[in-house]
Design a protein around this motif. Structure first.
Motif, mmCIF file in Angstrom:
data_model
loop_
_atom_site.group_PDB
_atom_site.id
_atom_site.type_symbol
_atom_site.label_atom_id
_atom_site.label_comp_id
_atom_site.label_asym_id
_atom_site.label_seq_id
_atom_site.Cartn_x
_atom_site.Cartn_y
_atom_site.Cartn_z
ATOM 1 N N ARG A 35 38.191 32.405 41.816
ATOM 2 C CA ARG A 35 37.363 31.421 41.734
ATOM 3 C C ARG A 35 37.020 30.796 40.308
ATOM 4 O O ARG A 35 37.450 31.494 39.372
ATOM 5 C CB ARG A 35 35.818 32.027 42.076
ATOM 6 C CG ARG A 35 35.559 32.441 43.384
ATOM 7 C CD ARG A 35 34.350 33.322 43.566
ATOM 8 N NE ARG A 35 33.324 32.356 43.037
ATOM 9 C CZ ARG A 35 32.295 31.993 43.729
ATOM 10 N NH1 ARG A 35 32.011 32.318 44.982
ATOM 11 N NH2 ARG A 35 31.017 31.504 43.286
ATOM 12 N N THR A 36 37.075 29.448 40.438
ATOM 13 C CA THR A 36 37.130 28.763 39.211
ATOM 14 C C THR A 36 35.950 27.469 39.079
ATOM 15 O O THR A 36 35.683 26.856 39.944
ATOM 16 C CB THR A 36 38.600 27.759 39.118
ATOM 17 O OG1 THR A 36 39.708 28.830 39.157
ATOM 18 C CG2 THR A 36 38.578 26.969 37.871
ATOM 19 N N CYS A 37 35.251 27.677 38.013
ATOM 20 C CA CYS A 37 34.350 26.807 37.828
ATOM 21 C C CYS A 37 34.684 25.752 36.990
ATOM 22 O O CYS A 37 34.981 25.923 35.886
ATOM 23 C CB CYS A 37 33.074 27.503 37.124
ATOM 24 S SG CYS A 37 31.581 26.428 37.103
ATOM 25 N N THR A 38 34.426 24.504 37.602
ATOM 26 C CA THR A 38 34.916 23.229 36.711
ATOM 27 C C THR A 38 33.828 22.123 36.466
ATOM 28 O O THR A 38 32.889 21.978 37.217
ATOM 29 C CB THR A 38 35.843 22.352 37.638
ATOM 30 O OG1 THR A 38 37.071 23.077 38.042
ATOM 31 C CG2 THR A 38 36.357 21.208 36.897
ATOM 32 N N ILE A 39 33.621 21.932 35.071
ATOM 33 C CA ILE A 39 32.710 20.993 34.740
ATOM 34 C C ILE A 39 33.210 19.755 35.088
ATOM 35 O O ILE A 39 34.273 19.046 34.525
ATOM 36 C CB ILE A 39 32.496 21.031 33.110
ATOM 37 C CG1 ILE A 39 31.817 22.637 32.912
ATOM 38 C CG2 ILE A 39 31.347 20.033 32.751
ATOM 39 C CD1 ILE A 39 31.617 22.882 31.410
ATOM 40 N N VAL A 40 32.437 19.057 35.999
ATOM 41 C CA VAL A 40 32.787 17.708 36.485
ATOM 42 C C VAL A 40 32.349 16.438 35.338
ATOM 43 O O VAL A 40 33.276 15.744 35.063
ATOM 44 C CB VAL A 40 32.299 17.442 37.947
ATOM 45 C CG1 VAL A 40 32.532 16.085 38.374
ATOM 46 C CG2 VAL A 40 32.760 18.680 38.884
ATOM 47 N N ALA A 41 31.273 16.707 35.057
ATOM 48 C CA ALA A 41 30.613 15.856 34.082
ATOM 49 C C ALA A 41 29.560 16.334 33.447
ATOM 50 O O ALA A 41 28.867 17.195 33.833
ATOM 51 C CB ALA A 41 30.152 14.393 34.862
ATOM 52 N N CYS A 42 29.347 15.917 32.178
ATOM 53 C CA CYS A 42 28.248 16.303 31.271
ATOM 54 C C CYS A 42 27.862 15.163 30.294
ATOM 55 O O CYS A 42 28.554 14.702 29.883
ATOM 56 C CB CYS A 42 28.878 17.553 30.273
ATOM 57 S SG CYS A 42 27.601 18.311 29.310
ATOM 58 N N ALA A 43 26.569 15.114 30.359
ATOM 59 C CA ALA A 43 25.969 13.959 29.583
ATOM 60 C C ALA A 43 24.546 14.399 28.830
ATOM 61 O O ALA A 43 23.929 15.154 29.349
ATOM 62 C CB ALA A 43 25.604 12.821 30.481
ATOM 63 N N GLY A 44 24.413 13.762 27.652
ATOM 64 C CA GLY A 44 23.107 14.052 26.940
ATOM 65 C C GLY A 44 23.133 13.710 25.656
ATOM 66 O O GLY A 44 24.017 12.816 25.031
ATOM 67 N N GLN A 45 22.246 13.646 24.820
ATOM 68 C CA GLN A 45 22.039 13.680 23.230
ATOM 69 C C GLN A 45 21.711 14.669 22.656
ATOM 70 O O GLN A 45 21.388 16.010 22.984
ATOM 71 C CB GLN A 45 20.831 12.740 23.373
ATOM 72 C CG GLN A 45 20.647 11.500 24.219
ATOM 73 C CD GLN A 45 19.386 10.689 24.415
ATOM 74 O OE1 GLN A 45 18.252 11.076 23.522
ATOM 75 N NE2 GLN A 45 19.321 9.675 24.978
ATOM 76 N N ASP A 46 22.286 14.786 21.342
ATOM 77 C CA ASP A 46 21.847 15.749 20.336
ATOM 78 C C ASP A 46 22.504 17.057 20.656
ATOM 79 O O ASP A 46 22.209 17.928 20.923
ATOM 80 C CB ASP A 46 20.238 15.971 20.102
ATOM 81 C CG ASP A 46 19.412 14.854 19.747
ATOM 82 O OD1 ASP A 46 20.053 14.165 19.006
ATOM 83 O OD2 ASP A 46 18.340 14.630 20.378
ATOM 84 N N TRP A 47 23.789 16.887 20.642
ATOM 85 C CA TRP A 47 24.941 17.726 20.992
ATOM 86 C C TRP A 47 24.424 19.102 20.159
ATOM 87 O O TRP A 47 24.645 20.344 20.599
ATOM 88 C CB TRP A 47 26.219 17.390 20.868
ATOM 89 C CG TRP A 47 27.306 18.671 20.890
ATOM 90 C CD1 TRP A 47 27.901 19.151 19.977
ATOM 91 C CD2 TRP A 47 28.000 19.009 22.191
ATOM 92 N NE1 TRP A 47 28.835 20.061 20.358
ATOM 93 C CE2 TRP A 47 28.831 19.973 21.461
ATOM 94 C CE3 TRP A 47 27.784 18.662 23.450
ATOM 95 C CZ2 TRP A 47 29.449 20.692 22.731
ATOM 96 C CZ3 TRP A 47 28.497 19.484 24.265
ATOM 97 C CH2 TRP A 47 29.157 20.329 23.846
#
Length: 90
Positions: free
Chosen positions: A74-86
């Motif tokens: 099983r592999t978990c892929t981050i498809v997209a990530c968005a936000g402010q103040d990393w």
């Protein structure tokens, strides 16, 4: 202070999605990560997971992940990530 990361219950996604879908769409466009409509359909149907980074009751970031299984792995892929103040949630 660090943000709290939590996976949104798939039953609650339709309530939260309108708050984050623009950011996810922009992140996908920046990264050339496929078709937003496909990802949106997967999130709303429970085939992908929506994650939120929350700090003091405010959504700081959102992400979409998908889990793929093949040949017993099983592999978990981050498809997209968005936000402010990393610095606060990254």
């Amino acid at each position: 202070m660090l943000a709290e990361l939590s996976c949104v219950d798939p039953a609650q996604v339709p309530k939260v999605w309108p708050l984050v879908h623009d950011g996810i769409s922009r992140a996908m466009q920046r990264g050339g990560m496929g078709r937003f409509q496909t990802v949106e359909n997967d999130v709303l149907s429970g085939n992908a997971y929506l994650w939120l980074a929350i700090l003091e009751g405010r959504i700081m970031a959102s992400a979409v992940t998908q889990v793929y299984g093949e040949l017993g792995n099983r592999t978990c892929t981050i498809v997209a990530c968005a936000g402010q103040d990393w610095e606060k949630w990254g």
